[in-house]
Design an enzyme around this catalytic site. Structure first.
Site, PDB file in Angstrom:
ATOM      1  N   LYS A 181      26.541 -29.862 -26.329  1.00 50.56           N
ATOM      2  CA  LYS A 181      26.971 -30.184 -27.685  1.00 50.56           C
ATOM      3  C   LYS A 181      26.342 -29.278 -28.734  1.00 50.56           C
ATOM      4  O   LYS A 181      26.842 -29.162 -29.846  1.00 50.56           O
ATOM      5  CB  LYS A 181      26.644 -31.651 -28.026  1.00 50.56           C
ATOM      6  N   LYS A 214      40.187 -30.567 -19.418  1.00 45.46           N
ATOM      7  CA  LYS A 214      40.367 -32.002 -19.610  1.00 45.46           C
ATOM      8  C   LYS A 214      41.149 -32.281 -20.882  1.00 45.46           C
ATOM      9  O   LYS A 214      40.962 -31.590 -21.880  1.00 45.46           O
ATOM     10  CB  LYS A 214      38.975 -32.633 -19.811  1.00 45.46           C
ATOM     11  N   LYS A 259      39.722 -34.997 -27.188  1.00 39.83           N
ATOM     12  CA  LYS A 259      39.956 -35.197 -28.622  1.00 39.83           C
ATOM     13  C   LYS A 259      39.608 -33.939 -29.403  1.00 39.83           C
ATOM     14  O   LYS A 259      40.023 -33.793 -30.543  1.00 39.83           O
ATOM     15  CB  LYS A 259      39.154 -36.395 -29.136  1.00 39.83           C
TER      16      LYS A 259
END
Ligand code: AMP
Ligand code: TRP
Length: 331
Positions: free
Chosen positions: A114, A197, A200
């Site tokens: 992240k 994948k 969002k």
């Protein structure tokens, strides 16, 4: 005999869940409700580890709650609540942070992922300690099983380590949970970029089916899914990721196994196949969308349900927190 307990949660960090969340999380949770004593949370305290607009966050919490319910989580049976409504989460997270090694926390790969783009200097301390809050979520409810995607497996392992360490140091206090990792077929890929994948945070939402998309839009996204030129409808994750993804989506929608679909579609073209996938997804998601919109039309009732469930959750969580505090000599 009491049913084993499961705990899981999702972040209210987008305006809607997508088909990957639906198949990989919500559908599985809905099925597990029958056999387990279930707690499902909306982890808003996790969401604020990256900047959020307060008004948007409030809306996203309600939307996610409505989508949980519309997707089949029954708030009378399972405890469906918002993390920040139960104060014990933040409190236990602090206690656990004092027995977590700095090096141990530094090894969490999701934090590294992240912060890969913006750098660790720019990240909040909350993003760093996020897995400890997740451990608190799980341990407060004495969960036996934690159904999650494999990206969360390391966090559940940390939770196990912390539970064992605490029990050893301060006496048996916590149940040591087990992760239950999502089956391979439950992982859904982006329709435009089937090596990644469905997510969002995709660059474009052409390959992402949002649960709040209008049915015509959903059908269009599926009919425009990237496939290949070989023409055969069969599963092969390496050579035919697009077709494989569509087969797995169809299986998740109707229960018809991939092998049966391969046999049934033998010799047929991609057009007819995609139309069937689109119809199946729309048949499943259109009622979920309708129900979500109905629930969102009455925010007072939604808030009342969430408050009642938070009360149920707090009863369990407060008792565990008290046990942990006493064990540490704090009460
Ligand atoms: P996220 O959207 O990353 O916050 O994930 C919320 C939940 O949905 C987690 O349990 C994930 O494992 C699951 N999930 C997210 N994306 C997918 C996907 N593409 N396929 C299957 N499950 C997913
Ligand atoms: N970190 C999880 C995710 O991003 C969400 C989460 C928070 C969670 N607390 C949890 C999942 C406890 C399972 C159990 O997907």
């Amino acid at each position: 005999m009491a049913q084993p307990r499961i705990y899981s949660g999702m972040q209210p960090s987008s305006g809607s869940l997508h088909l990957g969340n639906y198949i990989g999380a919500l559908q599985q949770w809905r099925r597990m409700q029958d056999d387990y004593d279930a707690f499902f949370s909306i982890v808003d305290l996790h969401a604020i580890t990256v900047p959020q607009s307060p008004e948007v966050l409030r809306e996203q919490v309600r939307t996610l709650a409505a989508q949980y319910m519309a997707g089949g989580i029954d708030p009378d049976r399972s405890c469906l609540y918002v993390q920040s409504h139960v104060a014990a989460h933040a409190q236990l997270a602090w206690l656990l942070s004092t027995i977590t090694g700095f090096g141990e926390a530094s090894r969490m790969t999701q934090f590294k992922d992240k912060t890969a783009k913006g750098g660790q200097e720019a990240a909040s301390v909350g993003l760093f300690t996020y897995p400890i809050l997740m451990a608190a979520d799980i341990l407060l409810y004495d969960a036996d099983i934690v159904p999650v995607g494999d990206d969360q497996k390391q966090h559940v392992e940390l939770t196990r380590d912390l539970a064992e360490r605490f029990n050893k140091r301060f006496g048996k206090t916590f149940t040591v949970p087990k992760p239950q990792i999502l089956a391979d077929g439950a992982r859904i890929y982006d329709l435009q970029n089937p090596q990644s994948k469905m997510s969002k945070s995709a660059d474009t939402d052409k390959g992402v089916v949002w649960l709040l998309d209008e049915p015509t839009k959903t059908a269009k996204k599926i009919r425009s899914a990237v496939t290949d030129t070989d023409g055969a409808i069969r599963a092969d994750r390496e050579a035919k990721p697009g077709v494989t993804n569509l087969l797995e989506i169809l299986t998740a929608m109707t229960g018809e196994p991939v092998a049966a679909l391969e046999a049934r579609f033998e010799g047929q073209g991609y057009g007819a196949f995609k139309t069937e996938v689109a119809d199946a997804v729309v048949a499943e998601l259109a009622p979920v969308r309708e129900r979500t919109l109905e629930l969102l039309a009455d925010p007072a009732e939604l808030d009342r349900l969430l408050a009642a469930n938070a009360e149920r959750a707090a009863e369990v969580a407060d008792a565990t927190l008290a046990r942990a505090m006493e064990a540490m000599g704090l009460r």
